[in-house]
Design a protein around this motif. Sequence first.
Motif, mmCIF file in Angstrom:
data_model
loop_
_atom_site.group_PDB
_atom_site.id
_atom_site.type_symbol
_atom_site.label_atom_id
_atom_site.label_comp_id
_atom_site.label_asym_id
_atom_site.label_seq_id
_atom_site.Cartn_x
_atom_site.Cartn_y
_atom_site.Cartn_z
ATOM 1 N N LEU A 1 0.828 -1.198 0.000
ATOM 2 C CA LEU A 1 0.000 0.000 0.000
ATOM 3 C C LEU A 1 0.865 1.251 0.000
ATOM 4 N N ILE A 2 0.470 2.221 -0.821
ATOM 5 C CA ILE A 2 1.057 3.563 -0.802
ATOM 6 C C ILE A 2 -0.005 4.477 -0.206
ATOM 7 N N LEU A 3 0.331 5.147 0.900
ATOM 8 C CA LEU A 3 -0.703 5.778 1.731
ATOM 9 C C LEU A 3 -0.369 7.220 2.089
ATOM 10 N N ALA A 4 -1.381 8.088 1.923
ATOM 11 C CA ALA A 4 -1.374 9.426 2.526
ATOM 12 C C ALA A 4 -2.593 9.495 3.434
ATOM 13 N N ILE A 5 -2.367 9.698 4.719
ATOM 14 C CA ILE A 5 -3.461 9.606 5.686
ATOM 15 C C ILE A 5 -4.337 10.860 5.646
ATOM 16 N N THR A 6 -5.483 10.801 6.324
ATOM 17 C CA THR A 6 -6.406 11.927 6.349
ATOM 18 C C THR A 6 -5.983 12.949 7.396
ATOM 19 N N ARG A 7 -6.586 14.122 7.309
ATOM 20 C CA ARG A 7 -6.296 15.152 8.319
ATOM 21 C C ARG A 7 -6.858 14.769 9.682
ATOM 22 N N GLU A 8 -7.825 13.833 9.705
ATOM 23 C CA GLU A 8 -8.415 13.400 10.972
ATOM 24 C C GLU A 8 -7.611 12.308 11.664
ATOM 25 N N THR A 9 -6.677 11.699 10.963
ATOM 26 C CA THR A 9 -6.038 10.487 11.479
ATOM 27 C C THR A 9 -5.048 10.817 12.597
ATOM 28 N N ASN A 10 -5.479 10.559 13.814
ATOM 29 C CA ASN A 10 -4.586 10.691 14.963
ATOM 30 C C ASN A 10 -4.564 9.404 15.789
ATOM 31 N N ASP A 11 -5.244 8.378 15.283
ATOM 32 C CA ASP A 11 -5.227 7.035 15.854
ATOM 33 C C ASP A 11 -4.716 6.110 14.764
ATOM 34 N N TYR A 12 -3.584 5.459 15.017
ATOM 35 C CA TYR A 12 -2.916 4.697 13.974
ATOM 36 C C TYR A 12 -3.056 3.188 14.144
ATOM 37 N N GLY A 13 -3.989 2.765 14.993
ATOM 38 C CA GLY A 13 -4.121 1.338 15.293
ATOM 39 C C GLY A 13 -4.390 0.497 14.066
ATOM 40 N N HIS A 14 -5.242 0.994 13.146
ATOM 41 C CA HIS A 14 -5.573 0.216 11.951
ATOM 42 C C HIS A 14 -4.373 0.046 11.032
ATOM 43 N N ILE A 15 -3.531 1.067 10.990
ATOM 44 C CA ILE A 15 -2.337 0.998 10.138
ATOM 45 C C ILE A 15 -1.306 0.050 10.748
ATOM 46 N N ILE A 16 -1.092 0.175 12.048
ATOM 47 C CA ILE A 16 -0.139 -0.711 12.739
ATOM 48 C C ILE A 16 -0.587 -2.165 12.626
ATOM 49 N N SER A 17 -1.894 -2.396 12.769
ATOM 50 C CA SER A 17 -2.430 -3.754 12.646
ATOM 51 C C SER A 17 -2.156 -4.330 11.258
ATOM 52 N N ALA A 18 -2.360 -3.524 10.219
ATOM 53 C CA ALA A 18 -2.108 -3.991 8.850
ATOM 54 C C ALA A 18 -0.631 -4.324 8.651
ATOM 55 N N GLN A 19 0.244 -3.485 9.213
ATOM 56 C CA GLN A 19 1.675 -3.757 9.095
ATOM 57 C C GLN A 19 2.057 -5.038 9.836
ATOM 58 N N ARG A 20 1.476 -5.265 10.980
ATOM 59 C CA ARG A 20 1.781 -6.489 11.738
ATOM 60 C C ARG A 20 1.324 -7.741 11.001
ATOM 61 N N LYS A 21 0.286 -7.583 10.182
ATOM 62 C CA LYS A 21 -0.198 -8.709 9.383
ATOM 63 C C LYS A 21 0.629 -8.905 8.110
ATOM 64 N N GLY A 22 1.652 -8.090 7.955
ATOM 65 C CA GLY A 22 2.579 -8.288 6.840
ATOM 66 C C GLY A 22 2.362 -7.397 5.639
ATOM 67 N N LEU A 23 1.513 -6.369 5.752
ATOM 68 C CA LEU A 23 1.274 -5.491 4.613
ATOM 69 C C LEU A 23 2.349 -4.412 4.554
ATOM 70 N N PRO A 24 3.171 -4.404 3.502
ATOM 71 C CA PRO A 24 4.157 -3.330 3.359
ATOM 72 C C PRO A 24 3.446 -2.010 3.033
ATOM 73 N N ILE A 25 3.838 -0.942 3.705
ATOM 74 C CA ILE A 25 3.223 0.368 3.469
ATOM 75 C C ILE A 25 4.316 1.403 3.249
ATOM 76 N N VAL A 26 4.142 2.196 2.187
ATOM 77 C CA VAL A 26 4.996 3.355 1.940
ATOM 78 C C VAL A 26 4.128 4.596 2.143
ATOM 79 N N PHE A 27 4.577 5.512 2.971
ATOM 80 C CA PHE A 27 3.835 6.728 3.269
ATOM 81 C C PHE A 27 4.356 7.873 2.406
ATOM 82 N N PHE A 28 3.444 8.768 1.998
ATOM 83 C CA PHE A 28 3.895 9.958 1.282
ATOM 84 C C PHE A 28 3.017 11.141 1.669
#
Length: 339
Positions: free
Chosen positions: A123-150
Amino acid sequence: MRNKQPTIWDIAIKLNVSISTVSRALRNAPDINPETKKAVLELAQELDYQPNTIATSLRKNKTNIIGVMVPEFVHAYFPNVILGIQEVANAEDYKVMIMQSAESLEIEKHNLQAMMSSRVEGLILAITRETNDYGHIISAQRKGLPIVFFNRIVDELPGSKVMVNDYQGAFMAVEHLIQTGCRRIAHLAGPQNLTIGRNRLNGYLDALKTYQLPIEESLIMPCNFEEGKTRMYTQALLNQTNRPDALFAVNDPTAIEALICIQENGMNIPEHISLVGFSNAPHSAFITPPMTSVVQPLHEIGRHAAELLIRQLNEGTHFIPETHTLDAKLVIRKSTRKA
């Protein structure tokens, strides 16, 4: 009613051959009778047969799909980055699944789950202006999903990151305003939960400090990428007894909304107030007056992000996350005074 998609079963039954024979013919396997292969291919074309890519990906445990999630499509920034992503993805035989989160944390969470259910490989991801809880992103990474942020970078999250030197760009913008004679420079700021908001604010502050200009809290307005807030805060600045002689906006859409407000107040840009944006959106050169802005290499941001993600997919556990910071440049137009 929706027509049923033809399958290899349909082809096999019509030709009275086995499913494995049809499968080998469609794969152009060498160990099949040429006449049988010709009959299979002709019937497949006649029926408009399309292979079941989902079933194939389940067998191979590889979809060759990368996800891209952005907060909005309203402005030109994200579509232009996506063009760079697609250029690299196409060259590497990856398909791209694109979703937008409408600046909503809840939609971002829903989209992320949908992408994982669709078995995107990364996944290539730019988060929303509301995103101040990152649990869903951390969970996806722990399940092995590579994420590049921009663009919307969060320092606390691990993973590769692609960004522009926001601090440098903001410093250059404010320095230019100072060098053209501005002394009361306001900042229409972005969300401080995002790195770009903090870095652009810090560039603004340090430019003022470098040139020994006072920092006034009343000149820093938290617009946070929200339409409507910019107009409200710009009007508040214009209503000040000692109003600012320049505005530096966190991005071009914010700057353009401020420009409209300034002109509706009967003021001229840059005679009464100078204005600088950030991102150099395509329409910034065609408004009146054309707007000075910080240039971001949008196509290159997309290319770098896609290249990092595909490298991570290829290298697996050997990959070490990288941060790519691209230089910003200032393009000077008629919304600021001449030096």
